[in-house]
Each structure stands twice: as C-alpha cells, then as structure tokens.
Design an enzyme around this catalytic site. Structure first.
Site, PDB file in Angstrom:
ATOM      1  N   LYS A 129     -10.266  16.376  -0.156  1.00  0.00           N
ATOM      2  CA  LYS A 129      -9.262  17.047   0.674  1.00  0.00           C
ATOM      3  C   LYS A 129      -7.863  16.583   0.268  1.00  0.00           C
ATOM      4  O   LYS A 129      -7.447  15.466   0.555  1.00  0.00           O
ATOM      5  CB  LYS A 129      -9.480  16.745   2.164  1.00  0.00           C
ATOM      6  CG  LYS A 129      -8.749  17.782   3.022  1.00  0.00           C
ATOM      7  CD  LYS A 129      -8.277  17.285   4.351  1.00  0.00           C
ATOM      8  CE  LYS A 129      -7.022  16.518   4.329  1.00  0.00           C
ATOM      9  NZ  LYS A 129      -5.812  17.218   3.823  1.00  0.00           N
ATOM     10  N   GLY A 165      -3.517   6.917   2.173  1.00  0.00           N
ATOM     11  CA  GLY A 165      -2.504   7.519   3.032  1.00  0.00           C
ATOM     12  C   GLY A 165      -1.853   6.446   3.881  1.00  0.00           C
ATOM     13  O   GLY A 165      -1.874   5.262   3.529  1.00  0.00           O
ATOM     14  N   SER A 166      -1.319   6.865   5.000  1.00  0.00           N
ATOM     15  CA  SER A 166      -0.551   5.931   5.818  1.00  0.00           C
ATOM     16  C   SER A 166      -1.470   4.982   6.582  1.00  0.00           C
ATOM     17  O   SER A 166      -2.634   5.300   6.861  1.00  0.00           O
ATOM     18  CB  SER A 166       0.304   6.724   6.805  1.00  0.00           C
ATOM     19  OG  SER A 166      -0.539   7.505   7.616  1.00  0.00           O
ATOM     20  N   THR A 167      -0.910   3.849   6.946  1.00  0.00           N
ATOM     21  CA  THR A 167      -1.692   2.866   7.708  1.00  0.00           C
ATOM     22  C   THR A 167      -2.094   3.443   9.066  1.00  0.00           C
ATOM     23  O   THR A 167      -3.204   3.218   9.538  1.00  0.00           O
ATOM     24  CB  THR A 167      -0.893   1.559   7.844  1.00  0.00           C
ATOM     25  OG1 THR A 167      -0.756   1.007   6.521  1.00  0.00           O
ATOM     26  CG2 THR A 167      -1.603   0.536   8.718  1.00  0.00           C
ATOM     27  N   GLY A 173      -4.971   5.741   8.515  1.00  0.00           N
ATOM     28  CA  GLY A 173      -6.094   4.904   8.061  1.00  0.00           C
ATOM     29  C   GLY A 173      -6.770   4.182   9.212  1.00  0.00           C
ATOM     30  O   GLY A 173      -7.995   4.055   9.261  1.00  0.00           O
ATOM     31  N   GLU A 212      -6.782   2.859   1.197  1.00  0.00           N
ATOM     32  CA  GLU A 212      -5.585   2.450   0.443  1.00  0.00           C
ATOM     33  C   GLU A 212      -4.399   2.911   1.268  1.00  0.00           C
ATOM     34  O   GLU A 212      -4.156   4.116   1.389  1.00  0.00           O
ATOM     35  CB  GLU A 212      -5.556   3.141  -0.933  1.00  0.00           C
ATOM     36  CG  GLU A 212      -6.712   2.802  -1.844  1.00  0.00           C
ATOM     37  CD  GLU A 212      -6.609   1.416  -2.455  1.00  0.00           C
ATOM     38  OE1 GLU A 212      -5.624   0.700  -2.185  1.00  0.00           O
ATOM     39  OE2 GLU A 212      -7.539   1.040  -3.182  1.00  0.00           O
ATOM     40  N   CYS A 229       3.563   3.920  -2.551  1.00  0.00           N
ATOM     41  CA  CYS A 229       3.002   2.835  -1.735  1.00  0.00           C
ATOM     42  C   CYS A 229       3.315   1.474  -2.334  1.00  0.00           C
ATOM     43  O   CYS A 229       3.378   0.487  -1.628  1.00  0.00           O
ATOM     44  CB  CYS A 229       1.504   3.025  -1.591  1.00  0.00           C
ATOM     45  SG  CYS A 229       0.682   3.201  -3.178  1.00  0.00           S
ATOM     46  N   GLU A 232       7.668   0.736   6.449  1.00  0.00           N
ATOM     47  CA  GLU A 232       7.586   1.451   5.177  1.00  0.00           C
ATOM     48  C   GLU A 232       8.448   2.703   5.295  1.00  0.00           C
ATOM     49  O   GLU A 232       8.141   3.601   6.084  1.00  0.00           O
ATOM     50  CB  GLU A 232       6.134   1.848   4.882  1.00  0.00           C
ATOM     51  CG  GLU A 232       5.993   2.514   3.539  1.00  0.00           C
ATOM     52  CD  GLU A 232       4.574   2.989   3.262  1.00  0.00           C
ATOM     53  OE1 GLU A 232       3.944   3.583   4.160  1.00  0.00           O
ATOM     54  OE2 GLU A 232       4.103   2.778   2.132  1.00  0.00           O
TER      55      GLU A 232
END
Ligand code: NAD
Length: 467
Positions: free
Chosen positions: A152, A205-207, A210, A227, A261, A354
C-alpha cells in the site's frame, strides 16, 4: 476518482479509481491464493524471476525517475539515484533465495535442523518521501523469502508502486504474488493491519501511525516491522574538518527538502567553533538551487503538500532565531526555503519534534559528555553522525549515541548491504542487508530421530502429559 497532484505545480498528474476495504480484501485473497505455488517455486527459479524484475526496472530507470520526481517533487538527479537503488535492492535480494540457510544443531538421539519458512501474505505500507525505494526495501526480501504481498503506497505518491506492479507482471512474476492497493491509510492500511490472513505488516511512516499499527497488529499477533520518525544529531567537534562538515551538514537536512527520516536536523557544534561553523554553512545553503524537480540543476524541490508546508511553517514563527534563510520560488507549488535556526536549545520545540521539512537547528555543546547527552536527549534514535579527527573519540561517541545507524565523518545512512533501522521510538526491526530476509520468515525447527526411543525429548512433559 482520486486525484494525484504534482507538488511543484499543484496540477493533477493522474486520476485513480477509489479503492477501499473490499479491494484490499480482494488483494489479500489474490495473494493468499498465489502463496502456495510461489512458495513452491524452486530457489533458483525464484532468483531468476527476481533478477528479471531487476532487469525490467533497470530498463525503465529514466521513466520511473521522472515519474517519481514529478509525483514526489524531488530533484531528477536524486530520483535517478533512488531508482538505481531500487534496482540494486532487487538484484541483492534476487541472490537470496539460494542463500536462505538453516542450521544443523547437535542433539542426542537424532538430527536437529532449522528452516526459514515464508510467513504467507505480508502487508507492506510505505510513506511518500521515498516511495519506490522504501517499497523495494520491503518487496524484494519479502518475495525472495517466498511470501506473497500486498503493497500500500502513500495516498500522495501511488504512481511508482503501480508501475512496479505492472513491471512485475511483465517480468513474469505469477499473478497475485505482488499486489498494489493504492488507497488510504485509514481504510486500506488499517484493513491490512487487522486482516486475519495477513501474517506480517512492514510499515514505514510516522511514529504516531506506527504506534497505532503496533496496537492494531496485536489483535492477530501479527509480526511487525516499524521504521518510524527521527530527529537525528550531527555532532561536530572542534577538531573536525570544519569546512567539509559544514558543507555536508545542510545537505543532510535539506536533501529531499528535509522530508527524510534520517535528516540530521539537530546539528550539534562544539561551542568554540560555533560561529565559524555557521559561517561555512552559509555558503552551502545559498548554493542550493530550489526549483523545478525536472531541471537538472535543481538540488531541492518543493514540499509534498500544502498541509506539509503549513506544518513546517509552524516551526519558523516570526521570532524564530533564523541565522540563514535560502530562497524558494513563488507559487504555484508547495515551496519552502531552507532555513537554519541558531542558536537553538535542545529543549526548544524545533529541536524536539520531527519537522520533516527544510529547517535545521544548530545547537552548541561544551564537551564530549555534553554532546552525547544532548544527542541522546530525544525519543527518537534512527541515525546520526560524528565529525572529529580523533579516531578513538569518533568510535566512543558513535557507540554512545542511541541510534540504529551512525556515520563517522560522513552523513550517509543507507546501503543495500547493511542493516537499517531505529532505536527507541524510531522503530522496531531492521531492513536491508542479509538479516532483513529473516524478518520475512519464521524459523522452523525440525527434529529427526535417528535412534528411536532415545534422546532428550523422551523426558519432556509433552511426551507424557499434554500441557
Ligand atoms: P504516515 O505515517 O502518515 O503514513 C505512512 C503510510 O501509512 C501511508 O501509506 C499511509 O497511508 C499509511 N497509514 C496512515 N494511517 C494508517 C493507519 N491507520 N493504518 C495503516 N496505515 C496507515 O507517514 P508519511 O507522512 O507518509 O511519511 C512521513 C513519516 O515517515 C515521517 O515521520 C518519517 O520520519 C517516516 N519515515 C521513516 C522512515 C524510516 O525508515 N524510519 C523512512 C521514511 C519515512
């Protein structure tokens, strides 16, 4: 239909049909049906098919690079480099099926051996900043290990993944082995994470997302690789080659317009050389060519979207300590100039969160212990750098930084042959290198009794009483 925009022009570059839960389920079902025969393909044949896909990608590097440059807004030179890495990743893992080795373990009464079995259907969810590269890091080892998959891509950048799906079929991969669902994260991504027939989710993707994926995956005890975000430190000691460090530091933040990242967005500089370092940085920042991604001279493109630009802007308020500001074109396009904030305290918002845009924070430090403390004072731990001519200190500091990938006298992070991933809230698991393959397998232990009736298993409770 949903529109795919070109961030440099804000124009529509493609219209795609809406897909949702039903299409995701159908893709999982295709992958599920294809799994037994893909798993049964001999290692040599699987290797040949993956080499074929690498060849097909290599033949299309230029058109894929142009597609990615337009859709993600990245300079064409960078996009070409990324497509070369995609090819390299497929070639590297094309060599893997025949090297997926198990062990034999000396045991009493027989022979014990291990096998690396594929997981089944894996769901791969990727972001918009390096769309095809990050997809390749997952797709290639997943296929090499004998899994089938549903990929995806991010809503904003689905086009290169759709090309990958087309090229895979053209290269002879059986139907159903590699499926792309170009839908939303909230619907299609979430469905993959919850689907009972998906054995693993590999997510970049983003924390924040995640965290939700880790929680949702718990429902079916899915294997998960994450990641996530970063806020990496680039530590520059006074004895470093300052000119080289200062020439490299801006690129390590403003590359991909800061949407990286691994961006070393906290530049920690020893106080005694702080002003000199900023002086040297200035030249590199002003040399950046921000503009049309398809122009060969461009070194920084636009941000991915209007929303991203608004988010980045919030880190540079009127009273921000702007030490250097580059230039950027006027609209249309989601432009934002490279900005260096200095001096910044590590507790400031811009140093803690971030930003995912071209904003660098330069932070002074006093000595080695202070540098390590500041570098580690973050919830993230993805990458980092140490610049010094003192070899022992370089290694000491590299070891002391809590991050998955640290470079000495360099700001590079990623090689196909070496492990990549995060400490702390930057993620779980590793990609790339030989071990990434193991993340797409289960280890199976098989015991073969050669002396029936003997051996340690006879004494275990499971032999006498069912637990
Ligand atoms: P994002 O987390 O918003 O989205 C990533 C992907 O997840 C997209 O495909 C999205 O559609 C999907 N998604 C969103 N919500 C979901 C849900 N509820 N369930 C399942 N899938 C869902 O990230 P982004 O904005 O596309 O990318 C930027 C982020 O990615 C940054 O934080 C960056 O640091 C991180 N990143 C990490 C790495 C790494 O290797 N560590 C590499 C690149 C980017």
């Amino acid at each position: 239909m949903t529109s795919v925009l070109e961030p440099a022009t804000e124009e529509v570059m493609a219209e795609l049909p809406e897909v949702g839960e039903a299409e995701t389920d159908a893709a999982v079902e295709r992958a599920r049906r294809a799994f037994p025969s893909w798993r049964a393909v001999s290692p040599g044949d699987r290797s040949t098919l993956l080499h074929g896909l690498a060849d097909a990608l290599a033949e299309h590097v230029e058109e894929l690079a142009r597609l990615e440059a337009r859709n993600a807004g990245k300079p064409i030179g960078d996009a070409r480099g990324e497509m070369q890495m995609v090819v390299e990743t497929f070639r590297y893992y094309a060599g893997a099926p025949e090297r997926l080795l198990g062990k034999t373990i000396p045991v009493e009464g027989g022979v014990d051996m291990t096998f690396r079995e594929p997981l089944g259907v894996v769901g791969l969810i990727v972001p918009w900043n390096f769309p095809l590269v990050i997809a390749a890091w997952k797709v290639a080892p997943a296929l090499a290990a004998g899994n089938t998959l549903v990929l995806k891509p991010a809503e904003l950048t689905p086009l290169s993944a759709l090309e990958l799906e087309r090229l895979a079929l053209e290269a002879g991969l059986p139907k159903g082995v590699l499926n792309v669902v170009a839908g939303s994260g909230r619907v299609c991504g979430q469905r993959l994470v919850e689907h009972p027939h998906v054995a693993k989710v590999a997510f970049t993707g983003s924390t924040a997302v995640g965290r939700g994926i880790a929680a949702a995956a718990a429902g079916t005890i899915k294997r998960v690789t994450l990641e996530l975000g970063g806020k990496s430190a680039n530590v520059v000691f006074a004895d470093a080659d300052l000119e080289q460090a200062a020439a490299s530091a801006p690129i390590a933040v403003f590359g991909n317009a800061g949407q990286d990242c691994c961006a070393r967005s906290r530049i920690l500089v020893e106080r005694s050389v702080f002003d000199r370092f900023l002086f040297h940085m200035e030249e590199t920042v002003h040399a950046l060519r921000v503009g049309d991604p398809l122009d060969e001279e461009t070194t920084m493109g636009p941000l991915i979207s209007a929303a991203q630009r608004e988010a980045v802007r919030s880190y540079v308020p009127e009273d921000a300590p702007v030490a250097i500001r580059g230039s950027a074109p006027e609209g249309p396009g989601f432009w934002f100039p490279p900005v260096v904030l200095a001096p910044v305290a590590n507790g400031d918002r811009a140093a803690r969160e971030e930003i995912f845009g071209p904003v660098a924070c330069v932070i002074p430090f006093e000595d080695e212990a202070d540098a390590v403390a500041v570098a580690n004072d973050t919830v993230y731990g993805l990458s980092g750098s140490v610049w010094t001519r003192d070899g022992a200190r370089a290694l000491r500091v590299a070891r002391a930084i809590d991050a998955g990938v640290v470079s000495i006298n360099s700001n590079t992070s990623v090689r196909v042959t070496t492990p990549f991933g995060g400490f702390k809230q930057s993620g779980v698991g590793r990609e790339l290198g030989p071990d990434a393959l193991h993340a797409y397998t289960e280890e199976k232990n098989v015991y073969y009794a050669t002396e029936p009736g003997s051996g340690p298993a006879a004494a275990l409770p499971s032999e006498s009483a069912a637990p």
